[in-house]
Design an enzyme around this catalytic site. Structure first.
Site, PDB file in Angstrom:
ATOM      1  N   GLY A  67       1.022  -1.229   0.001  1.00 64.50           N
ATOM      2  CA  GLY A  67      -0.024   0.050   0.126  1.00 64.50           C
ATOM      3  C   GLY A  67       0.730   1.465  -0.038  1.00 64.50           C
ATOM      4  N   GLY A 115       0.887  -4.913   1.238  1.00 66.21           N
ATOM      5  CA  GLY A 115      -0.074  -5.046   0.601  1.00 66.21           C
ATOM      6  C   GLY A 115      -0.226  -5.714  -0.725  1.00 66.21           C
ATOM      7  CD  GLU A 138       4.126  -5.095   6.446  1.00 67.06           C
ATOM      8  OE1 GLU A 138       3.541  -5.129   5.460  1.00 67.06           O
ATOM      9  OE2 GLU A 138       4.724  -6.017   6.910  1.00 67.06           O
ATOM     10  CG  ASP A 146      -1.250  -4.454   7.240  1.00 69.39           C
ATOM     11  OD1 ASP A 146      -0.308  -5.014   6.334  1.00 69.39           O
ATOM     12  OD2 ASP A 146      -1.910  -3.203   6.869  1.00 69.39           O
TER      13      ASP A 146
END
Length: 352
Positions: A67, A115, A138, A146
């Site tokens: 992302g 992502g 991350e 995530d």
């Protein structure tokens, strides 16, 4: 061929192609891309002429680098409530891919991170190549794995997923398959042939034919660090406290342990503790959606804290690669602070 923002959709025979088309940004996802992808998948699901969906990325460098956290960083810095909207819409897309009623074939050629893993590894047919560089990096930007990674990584063999989630290190094709994040290694030079073979399948072909077609292009995946170091990873990452993992690594007289320890010492202490907590909760969870709910609550709290902004600054804004984490050490991060990330937020799904 239809174009929408930085994502393209095309039909080739019975295959619907979703092509991420933002190569200068390594096909990083934006909110318009997430929305367009969600709408297209809903349309293809109800189209009897579509046998399978194929996800690919433009450019020579990779499928998707994740992302666009720079946008989230900037919105969060301004206190804009839109900062959470990307995750609010991205996470349900991850769940929709996992539950997709038709074969969803992800071509993870080159960089596939964050992502990018979320829109690929939840698919039903996951292809890697000799160029694949897969990671959930991350903890290096003050965040945590995530996009449903806290569901996927705990289901890897032994503690391989814990190693991946905490270190954020890149792995190749063999490791991605070993960890259960991919199914087949297909040489990058043969991806075009694979897409043509999928497109040539008759409309309404059974899922088994799609799976068998992809498997027909596969070759053995050799090498990788996860299987080679599996025993060491399992005995050092089996603990439920990061400090114990660090101590176990310190007790090893092994270059791999030393390299792993050096990586962990560069990561955000808060992110390491939060990531491990979420991974352990994910291991006991009953559904992907429950993990995504938990991740969303944690993401909302991340935006109120220091390390995410500092991590993105060091990696993507100033690019000095020298983040100043706060707290700066594991023992300075109280357990109560981690529990605050787990407070329930507005639900993403009607049921958990």
């Amino acid at each position: 061929m239809e174009r929408h923002e930085d994502i393209r959709f095309e039909r080739r025979g019975s295959a619907a192609i979703v092509r991420l088309d933002r190569p200068r940004a390594l096909n990083s996802l934006t909110l318009p891309m997430v929305r367009a992808m969600k709408d297209a998948l809903a349309l293809y699901a109800g189209d009897a002429s579509v046998t399978c969906v194929v996800l690919t990325g433009e450019g020579e460098r990779g499928l998707c680098a994740g992302g666009d956290v720079r946008i989230i960083h900037d919105l969060g810095r301004r206190g804009d409530p839109e900062a959470l909207r990307f995750w609010r819409e991205e996470f349900p897309l991850n769940a929709a891919i996992a539950r997709y009623p038709k074969p969803y074939v992800a071509l993870m050629d080159g960089i596939t991170m964050g992502g990018g893993v979320g829109i690929a590894a939840h698919g039903s047919v996951r292809i890697v190549t000799e160029r694949t560089r897969l990671a959930m990096p991350e903890t290096g930007i003050g965040y945590f794995p995530d996009v449903g990674a806290t569901w996927l990584l705990p289901r890897a063999p032994g503690e391989a997923g814990t190693w991946m989630g905490l270190t954020g290190n890149e792995v190749g094709a063999a490791d991605a398959i070993h960890a259960g994040l991919a199914d087949h290694l297909v040489p990058s030079a043969r991806l075009a042939d694979l897409m043509e073979a999928l497109a040539a399948l008759p409309a309404g072909a059974a899922r088994e034919r799609v799976v068998a077609t992809a498997a027909g292009f596969a070759m053995p995946a050799e090498g990788g660090v996860l299987a080679a170091n599996g025993a060491l990873i399992d005995r050092t990452f089996r603990f439920d406290a990061v400090a114990q993992i660090v101590a176990a690594l310190e007790a090893e007289h092994d270059p791999f342990a030393a390299e792993t320890l050096a990586v962990l010492r560069r990561r955000s202490p808060t992110s390491l503790k939060l990531a491990l907590r979420l991974l352990r909760l994910g291991r006991a969870s009953r559904s992907l959606e429950a993990c995504l709910e938990r991740e969303f609550a944690a993401a909302a709290h991340v935006l109120t804290q220091h390390d995410f902004y500092e991590g993105v600054r060091a990696a993507l804004v100033d690019k000095d690669r020298d983040p100043k984490w706060s707290p700066a050490s594991l023992d300075a991060v109280p357990d109560a602070a981690i529990e605050a990330y787990l407070a329930e937020s507005e639900p993403l799904f009607r049921t958990r």
